[in-house]
Design a protein around this motif. Structure first.
Motif, PDB file in Angstrom:
ATOM      1  N   PRO A 289      43.487  41.765  36.931  1.00 41.32           N
ATOM      2  CA  PRO A 289      43.073  40.570  37.635  1.00 41.32           C
ATOM      3  C   PRO A 289      41.746  40.606  38.646  1.00 41.32           C
ATOM      4  CG  PRO A 289      45.320  40.750  37.762  1.00 41.32           C
ATOM      5  CD  PRO A 289      44.868  41.687  37.149  1.00 41.32           C
ATOM      6  N   ILE A 290      41.779  41.863  39.284  1.00 43.96           N
ATOM      7  CA  ILE A 290      41.057  42.184  40.196  1.00 43.96           C
ATOM      8  C   ILE A 290      39.523  42.366  39.561  1.00 43.96           C
ATOM      9  CG2 ILE A 290      40.410  43.993  41.991  1.00 43.96           C
ATOM     10  CD1 ILE A 290      43.459  44.509  41.695  1.00 43.96           C
ATOM     11  N   VAL A 291      39.837  43.216  38.567  1.00 44.90           N
ATOM     12  CA  VAL A 291      38.224  43.567  37.771  1.00 44.90           C
ATOM     13  C   VAL A 291      37.591  42.277  37.355  1.00 44.90           C
ATOM     14  CG1 VAL A 291      37.262  44.833  36.037  1.00 44.90           C
ATOM     15  CG2 VAL A 291      38.723  46.087  37.201  1.00 44.90           C
ATOM     16  N   GLU A 292      38.521  41.532  36.515  1.00 45.91           N
ATOM     17  CA  GLU A 292      37.744  40.315  36.010  1.00 45.91           C
ATOM     18  C   GLU A 292      37.815  39.179  36.968  1.00 45.91           C
ATOM     19  OE1 GLU A 292      37.099  40.892  33.230  1.00 45.91           O
ATOM     20  OE2 GLU A 292      38.534  42.451  32.390  1.00 45.91           O
ATOM     21  N   LYS A 293      38.087  39.037  38.156  1.00 44.65           N
ATOM     22  CA  LYS A 293      37.654  38.139  39.279  1.00 44.65           C
ATOM     23  C   LYS A 293      36.259  38.637  39.780  1.00 44.65           C
ATOM     24  CE  LYS A 293      39.154  36.357  43.537  1.00 44.65           C
ATOM     25  NZ  LYS A 293      40.147  36.530  44.659  1.00 44.65           N
ATOM     26  N   TYR A 294      36.087  40.155  39.611  1.00 48.20           N
ATOM     27  CA  TYR A 294      34.682  40.553  39.927  1.00 48.20           C
ATOM     28  C   TYR A 294      33.671  40.114  39.182  1.00 48.20           C
ATOM     29  CZ  TYR A 294      31.255  44.302  40.408  1.00 48.20           C
ATOM     30  OH  TYR A 294      29.969  44.894  40.541  1.00 48.20           O
ATOM     31  N   ASN A 295      34.316  40.113  37.521  1.00 48.01           N
ATOM     32  CA  ASN A 295      33.445  40.132  36.558  1.00 48.01           C
ATOM     33  C   ASN A 295      32.961  38.483  36.418  1.00 48.01           C
ATOM     34  OD1 ASN A 295      33.040  42.715  35.710  1.00 48.01           O
ATOM     35  ND2 ASN A 295      35.040  42.698  34.218  1.00 48.01           N
ATOM     36  N   LEU A 296      33.570  37.764  36.935  1.00 48.43           N
ATOM     37  CA  LEU A 296      33.718  36.264  36.744  1.00 48.43           C
ATOM     38  C   LEU A 296      32.265  35.861  36.674  1.00 48.43           C
ATOM     39  CD1 LEU A 296      36.535  34.034  37.799  1.00 48.43           C
ATOM     40  CD2 LEU A 296      34.209  32.850  37.745  1.00 48.43           C
ATOM     41  N   ILE A 297      31.335  36.092  37.668  1.00 47.09           N
ATOM     42  CA  ILE A 297      30.211  35.479  37.822  1.00 47.09           C
ATOM     43  C   ILE A 297      29.323  35.910  36.754  1.00 47.09           C
ATOM     44  CG2 ILE A 297      30.366  35.169  40.326  1.00 47.09           C
ATOM     45  CD1 ILE A 297      28.363  37.580  40.631  1.00 47.09           C
ATOM     46  N   ALA A 298      29.642  36.908  36.022  1.00 51.38           N
ATOM     47  CA  ALA A 298      28.583  37.436  35.146  1.00 51.38           C
ATOM     48  C   ALA A 298      28.650  36.510  33.748  1.00 51.38           C
ATOM     49  CB  ALA A 298      28.922  38.835  34.679  1.00 51.38           C
ATOM     50  N   ALA A 299      29.751  35.965  33.532  1.00 51.25           N
ATOM     51  CA  ALA A 299      30.051  35.196  32.152  1.00 51.25           C
ATOM     52  C   ALA A 299      30.957  34.016  32.480  1.00 51.25           C
ATOM     53  CB  ALA A 299      30.659  36.121  31.246  1.00 51.25           C
TER      54      ALA A 299
END
Ligand code: NAD
Length: 379
Positions: A289-299
């Motif tokens: 959940p931490i990494v994907e929250k960070y990734n969210l603005i990319a996609a």
């Protein structure tokens, strides 16, 4: 999204209740006359467990074998060197792995150093293998890593505390066996850890920069199946339907990431696993959940779709609101199956973060992450 790609499919895969009984005949069909069975002591000790059932089928078919049962979780270089020694001393001509990702990777690693040179650390990377491995079949007992059908071999170098990966089409086992009945007695915590690995292995390729329409199809169905069945499999290991769906999810996600690759969750989980010898699935789940929250603005559109795939109601929500909901759903899944929230749980120490972040950015899985991070962000 990649427009041109080579698409790797595993060769023969037996799936379903009781398929383990076919392994003896398949060994004969492949002219395996004296395979080395690569496994661990825990699985070998199980009465009528996966190892016992594999050996019974080989014996019924008149196939003799030798056994290496020294595989450790996060398999080490010494494991494959010991197995190679035994293979040569016993005049083996093939390999059968029985277990989860650790047994399969140890078997692949043994095959690699038998035919491609003694020093496996020199072969880390993509398509470095020039010679085929000995014939290899994989009996899978966790759902799981999907190593029984992937082109990856993950080994830990204890000296450097680094997990490295040898990625090659030559690593794909000739035959895999996925019999859900072999998984009924997997304890709840292991079901959760390995099941979360399956979840991550479907989510990361779905948002990877190397995805394509075919891998999307595989990952979408894998994510749906995990949503439908992981909680049930953790709650009641003997729920055969839930176990079966988790195996289906594992195979689909495995085919997905075999072709679309992974991301920072795996790049960082490899550092935690190498540094602290922690269970791979737990490392992946804590970071998800931490990494994907960070990734969210990319996609954001992809994450909004993910929320729908996970069964969230996104009606009337903006793309950003729906995307946020996907992160919430990942967190909920982790909490439901008792994944610790902090990496302190595996003994992680802040003084190690700098080096681990540096190494994560060099891990092969980092290159397909949708957002390009800095060392400071990974720390
Ligand atoms: P594992 O293979 O390390 O097994 C963990 C424990 O579970 C072992 O003690 C084993 O004895 C026990 N176990 C396995 N099956 C069981 C069963 N049916 N009943 C009871 N106990 C059982 O765990 P894993 O998560 O499957 O594998 C992790 C390893 O795989 C890590 O090293 C990870 O890096 C690697 N991995 C490889 C790939 C790949 O494609 N090659 C992908 C992801 C992860």
């Amino acid at each position: 999204m990649k427009e041109n790609f080579d698409f790797l499919m595993p060769s023969v895969n037996f799936f379903g209740k009781g398929v383990i009984q076919k392994i003896g005949d398949r060994a004969k069909m492949l002219n395996m006359s004296h395979p080395l069975v690569v496994t661990d002591k825990n699985l070998r000790a199980l009465k009528n467990g996966p190892v016992a059932q594999t050996l019974a089928s080989l014996e019924a078919a008149g196939v003799s074998y030798a056994i290496y049962d020294g595989v450790e979780p996060n398999p080490k270089i010494r494991n494959i060197e010991e197995a190679k020694k035994l293979y040569l001393a016993q005049n083996c001509d093939s390999i059968i792995t029985v277990g989860g990702g650790s047994a399969h990777d140890a078997g692949k690693g043994t095959g690699i150093i038998l035919t491609n040179g003694d020093d496996i650390t020199k072969l880390a990377g993509i398509e470095t293998l020039t010679k085929p491995l000995p014939p290899l079949m994989a009996v899978n007992t966790t759902a799981g890593t999907a190593s029984e059908l992937t082109r990856h071999c993950v080994i830990t170098n204890e000296e450097t505390k680094l997990k490295f990966v040898v990625v090659s089409w030559r690593n794909v086992p000739l035959v895999s066996f996925n019999d859900p009945m072999l998984m009924l007695d997997v304890p709840a915590s292991l079901t959760a850890a390995t099941g979360m690995d399956t979840f991550v292995q479907a989510i990361e390729p779905y948002v990877s920069t190397n995805r394509n329409e075919i891998t999307d199809g595989q990952c979408i169905q894998a994510i749906k199946l995990v949503e439908e069945s992981l909680r049930e499999a953790v709650a009641n290991g003997h729920n055969v339907e839930a176990r079966t769906k988790m195996v289906e999810a594992e195979m689909l996600g495995g085919m997905g990431f075999n072709n679309a690759d992974l991301g920072y969750v795996h790049a960082m989980a490899h550092q935690l696993g190498g540094q602290y010898d922690a269970p791979h699935g737990v490392c992946c789940a804590m970071l998800l959940p931490i990494v994907e929250k960070y990734n969210l603005i990319a996609a954001p559109e992809r994450f909004a779709q993910l929320a729908k795939i996970m069964g969230e109601n996104t009606d009337g929500l903006s793309v950003r609101e729906a995307a946020d909901l996907s992160i919430k759903a990942m967190r909920q899944m982790c909490d439901d199956v008792n994944i610790p929230r902090s990496i302190k749980a595996i003994g992680a120490k802040p003084e190690d973060f700098d080096l681990m972040a540096e190494n994560a950015l060099k891990d092969g899985n980092a290159f397909s992450n949708p957002r390009k991070g800095t060392k400071a962000e990974l720390v």
